[in-house]
Design a protein around this motif. Structure first.
Motif, PDB file in Angstrom:
ATOM      1  N   VAL A 260       0.833  -1.207   0.000  1.00 36.94           N
ATOM      2  CA  VAL A 260       0.000   0.000   0.000  1.00 36.94           C
ATOM      3  C   VAL A 260       0.863   1.252   0.000  1.00 36.94           C
ATOM      4  CG1 VAL A 260      -1.682   1.322   1.334  1.00 36.94           C
ATOM      5  CG2 VAL A 260      -1.961  -1.149   1.084  1.00 36.94           C
ATOM      6  N   LEU A 261       1.915   1.248   0.816  1.00 36.37           N
ATOM      7  CA  LEU A 261       2.763   2.436   0.923  1.00 36.37           C
ATOM      8  C   LEU A 261       3.597   2.665  -0.326  1.00 36.37           C
ATOM      9  CD1 LEU A 261       3.984   2.077   4.632  1.00 36.37           C
ATOM     10  CD2 LEU A 261       2.193   3.584   3.741  1.00 36.37           C
ATOM     11  N   SER A 262       3.931   1.600  -1.043  1.00 36.34           N
ATOM     12  CA  SER A 262       4.763   1.742  -2.247  1.00 36.34           C
ATOM     13  C   SER A 262       3.934   1.827  -3.527  1.00 36.34           C
ATOM     14  CB  SER A 262       5.728   0.566  -2.347  1.00 36.34           C
ATOM     15  OG  SER A 262       5.031  -0.669  -2.449  1.00 36.34           O
ATOM     16  N   ALA A 263       2.606   1.866  -3.421  1.00 39.11           N
ATOM     17  CA  ALA A 263       1.753   1.915  -4.614  1.00 39.11           C
ATOM     18  C   ALA A 263       1.993   3.195  -5.409  1.00 39.11           C
ATOM     19  CB  ALA A 263       0.288   1.798  -4.212  1.00 39.11           C
ATOM     20  N   GLU A 264       2.230   4.316  -4.699  1.00 41.76           N
ATOM     21  CA  GLU A 264       2.458   5.583  -5.401  1.00 41.76           C
ATOM     22  C   GLU A 264       3.742   5.521  -6.226  1.00 41.76           C
ATOM     23  OE1 GLU A 264       3.050  10.352  -4.392  1.00 41.76           O
ATOM     24  OE2 GLU A 264       2.637   8.893  -2.802  1.00 41.76           O
ATOM     25  N   GLY A 265       4.783   4.906  -5.669  1.00 45.74           N
ATOM     26  CA  GLY A 265       6.037   4.780  -6.417  1.00 45.74           C
ATOM     27  C   GLY A 265       5.893   3.893  -7.636  1.00 45.74           C
ATOM     28  N   THR A 304      18.542  10.570 -28.464  1.00 48.53           N
ATOM     29  CA  THR A 304      17.626   9.451 -28.204  1.00 48.53           C
ATOM     30  C   THR A 304      18.261   8.407 -27.308  1.00 48.53           C
ATOM     31  OG1 THR A 304      16.615   9.801 -30.383  1.00 48.53           O
ATOM     32  CG2 THR A 304      16.203   7.700 -29.298  1.00 48.53           C
ATOM     33  N   TYR A 305      19.530   8.060 -27.594  1.00 47.69           N
ATOM     34  CA  TYR A 305      20.211   7.067 -26.766  1.00 47.69           C
ATOM     35  C   TYR A 305      20.390   7.568 -25.332  1.00 47.69           C
ATOM     36  CZ  TYR A 305      21.306   4.843 -31.235  1.00 47.69           C
ATOM     37  OH  TYR A 305      21.215   4.241 -32.464  1.00 47.69           O
ATOM     38  N   VAL A 306      20.733   8.848 -25.183  1.00 51.26           N
ATOM     39  CA  VAL A 306      20.912   9.404 -23.840  1.00 51.26           C
ATOM     40  C   VAL A 306      19.599   9.380 -23.066  1.00 51.26           C
ATOM     41  CG1 VAL A 306      21.445  11.517 -22.559  1.00 51.26           C
ATOM     42  CG2 VAL A 306      22.904  10.816 -24.460  1.00 51.26           C
ATOM     43  N   VAL A 307      18.510   9.727 -23.737  1.00 50.24           N
ATOM     44  CA  VAL A 307      17.196   9.740 -23.068  1.00 50.24           C
ATOM     45  C   VAL A 307      16.810   8.329 -22.632  1.00 50.24           C
ATOM     46  CG1 VAL A 307      14.731  10.079 -23.465  1.00 50.24           C
ATOM     47  CG2 VAL A 307      16.359  11.840 -24.166  1.00 50.24           C
ATOM     48  N   PHE A 308      16.990   7.348 -23.515  1.00 54.01           N
ATOM     49  CA  PHE A 308      16.652   5.975 -23.135  1.00 54.01           C
ATOM     50  C   PHE A 308      17.538   5.490 -21.987  1.00 54.01           C
ATOM     51  CE2 PHE A 308      14.511   5.590 -27.311  1.00 54.01           C
ATOM     52  CZ  PHE A 308      13.349   4.976 -26.888  1.00 54.01           C
ATOM     53  N   GLY A 309      18.809   5.879 -22.002  1.00 52.59           N
ATOM     54  CA  GLY A 309      19.690   5.497 -20.903  1.00 52.59           C
ATOM     55  C   GLY A 309      19.261   6.107 -19.582  1.00 52.59           C
ATOM     56  N   LEU A 310      18.906   7.398 -19.591  1.00 55.31           N
ATOM     57  CA  LEU A 310      18.446   8.057 -18.376  1.00 55.31           C
ATOM     58  C   LEU A 310      17.124   7.465 -17.883  1.00 55.31           C
ATOM     59  CD1 LEU A 310      19.287  11.792 -19.203  1.00 55.31           C
ATOM     60  CD2 LEU A 310      20.524  10.239 -17.678  1.00 55.31           C
ATOM     61  N   MET A 311      16.229   7.118 -18.817  1.00 56.61           N
ATOM     62  CA  MET A 311      14.973   6.489 -18.413  1.00 56.61           C
ATOM     63  C   MET A 311      15.235   5.150 -17.741  1.00 56.61           C
ATOM     64  SD  MET A 311      12.398   7.236 -21.605  1.00 56.61           S
ATOM     65  CE  MET A 311      11.254   6.035 -20.944  1.00 56.61           C
ATOM     66  N   THR A 312      16.153   4.382 -18.298  1.00 56.94           N
ATOM     67  CA  THR A 312      16.468   3.081 -17.713  1.00 56.94           C
ATOM     68  C   THR A 312      17.050   3.234 -16.309  1.00 56.94           C
ATOM     69  OG1 THR A 312      16.931   2.208 -19.924  1.00 56.94           O
ATOM     70  CG2 THR A 312      17.771   0.957 -18.048  1.00 56.94           C
ATOM     71  N   VAL A 313      17.964   4.182 -16.153  1.00 51.96           N
ATOM     72  CA  VAL A 313      18.547   4.415 -14.830  1.00 51.96           C
ATOM     73  C   VAL A 313      17.473   4.857 -13.833  1.00 51.96           C
ATOM     74  CG1 VAL A 313      20.159   5.854 -13.524  1.00 51.96           C
ATOM     75  CG2 VAL A 313      20.834   4.917 -15.740  1.00 51.96           C
ATOM     76  N   GLY A 314      16.585   5.748 -14.259  1.00 52.78           N
ATOM     77  CA  GLY A 314      15.521   6.208 -13.377  1.00 52.78           C
ATOM     78  C   GLY A 314      14.587   5.092 -12.952  1.00 52.78           C
ATOM     79  N   LEU A 315      14.230   4.222 -13.896  1.00 52.48           N
ATOM     80  CA  LEU A 315      13.353   3.098 -13.554  1.00 52.48           C
ATOM     81  C   LEU A 315      14.040   2.125 -12.598  1.00 52.48           C
ATOM     82  CD1 LEU A 315      11.714   2.349 -17.026  1.00 52.48           C
ATOM     83  CD2 LEU A 315      10.657   3.423 -15.039  1.00 52.48           C
ATOM     84  N   LEU A 316      15.329   1.896 -12.792  1.00 48.44           N
ATOM     85  CA  LEU A 316      16.054   1.010 -11.882  1.00 48.44           C
ATOM     86  C   LEU A 316      16.119   1.597 -10.475  1.00 48.44           C
ATOM     87  CD1 LEU A 316      19.001  -0.219 -14.164  1.00 48.44           C
ATOM     88  CD2 LEU A 316      16.955  -1.492 -13.483  1.00 48.44           C
ATOM     89  N   VAL A 317      16.308   2.924 -10.385  1.00 55.76           N
ATOM     90  CA  VAL A 317      16.346   3.569  -9.070  1.00 55.76           C
ATOM     91  C   VAL A 317      14.988   3.472  -8.388  1.00 55.76           C
ATOM     92  CG1 VAL A 317      16.624   5.783  -7.894  1.00 55.76           C
ATOM     93  CG2 VAL A 317      18.233   5.102  -9.669  1.00 55.76           C
TER      94      VAL A 317
END
Length: 326
Positions: A260-265, A304-317
């Motif tokens: 429940v507490l992690s649903a927002e994340g 495009t490659y930089v954006v996809f890389g940053l998105m991947t890092v953000g999702l992993l975090v």
């Protein structure tokens, strides 16, 4: 419109070839499966009084990873195939591992060739091939996770039933037999296998170790270790099992609170992942060709490659933040 029609026809032809390939593979595996013929031949020999002096090792069932001989040999040489075969057993999937390997290859090749009809970038085509090629194993993982989740939810009540049976004067195996008769799959199937191993002469501790090996459930380890310790040092097994059942129930409550507490994340992760693709699709639909510069210009490709890389890092975090082990 005239340029898009050949692409559609090429994609349809490619899909037809894929379906034909899968059908041919299944037909070959069906024709080369001689296990039923071998069983019938041996039964006929025994009926006629022949072949009674055969070595038991000659009739031992051999576990095959694929119905195709060359693929079975290839898979047997790699350690990952054994781990993946264990996952198939945990997911209660009867199909051999070779089926999913072939499907993964077919989906990957189809994704690469199909995307190459519309996208000229080989890295994008490779990404599509990897995503589609992983779909069969992703489905297996989802089946395993669902089955193990069902087992984990059934475990507290099953242990409570075993504890009540012990208090009533029944044996430990009788309590497990009650679980087999009262509960549904998957715990019924796993406990039944354990009971069969015990009835065939395998020790209780060894059979429970096999159960823990078959089932990917951390809570089950508490039960197995407690029974093994009780067999060596003694104690009130009924009380021990009841305490373990209460402990597992409390862990379930804590897990639910964390969910429940992690649903927002989790929702934020989904939004951040899908929003760029959704906006890009809407822009491309309203203004075709507006985003072509990102895939044709060298600077656009780097962005495009930089954006996809940053998105991947953000999702992993975000994934690391919302995954809390209990």
């Amino acid at each position: 419109m005239s340029g898009g029609l050949p692409n559609i026809l090429s994609l349809a032809l490619l899909l037809s070839l894929v379906y034909l390939f899968v059908a041919v593979v299944l037909a070959i595996m069906r024709l080369t499966d001689k296990s039923g013929q071998e069983m019938a031949r041996r039964i006929d020999q025994v009926t006629r009084g022949e072949g009674l002096g055969l070595d038991l090792g000659d009739i031992e069932k051999k576990h095959e990873l694929s119905g195709l001989r060359w693929l079975d040999v290839f898979l047997a040489r790699h350690a990952w195939s054994g781990r993946m075969d264990k996952v198939l057993n945990q997911a209660d999937i009867k199909a051999p591992l070779g089926i999913f390997v072939l499907l993964s290859l077919v989906f990957g090749v189809t994704g690469y060739l199909g995307s190459s009809l519309y996208v000229g970038n080989p890295l994008v085509c490779l990404g599509v091939a990897v995503v589609l090629g992983s779909l069969p194993f992703k489905w297996v993982g989802m089946r395993k996770a669902k089955r193990m989740g069902d087992f984990e939810r059934q475990l507290p009540e099953a242990l409570e039933l075993v504890g009540r049976a012990l208090r009533a004067g029944h044996t430990f195996t009788s309590g497990m037999g009650m679980v087999v008769s009262e509960f549904a799959d998957p715990i019924r199937t796993e406990f039944q296998t354990t009971l069969e191993e015990i009835n065939f002469g395998l020790g209780v501790t060894v059979a429970l170790d096999n159960l823990m090996e078959r089932v990917d459930c951390p809570d089950l380890a508490f039960f197995v270790v407690s029974v093994k310790i009780q067999n060596e040092s003694g104690g009130n097994l009924a009380e021990i099992i009841s305490n373990i059942s209460a402990l597992i129930r409390e862990r379930f409550k804590l897990k639910g609170r964390i969910q429940v507490l992690s649903a927002e994340g989790r929702m934020a992760a989904w939004v951040l992942c899908l929003l760029p693709f959704g906006v890009g699709g809407v822009v491309q639909l309203l203004n075709p060709g507006y985003l072509n510069l990102l895939f044709s210009d060298p600077i656009g490709l780097i962005m495009t490659y930089v954006v996809f890389g940053l998105m991947t890092v953000g999702l992993l975090v975000i994934r690391k933040m919302i995954r809390i082990e209990v």
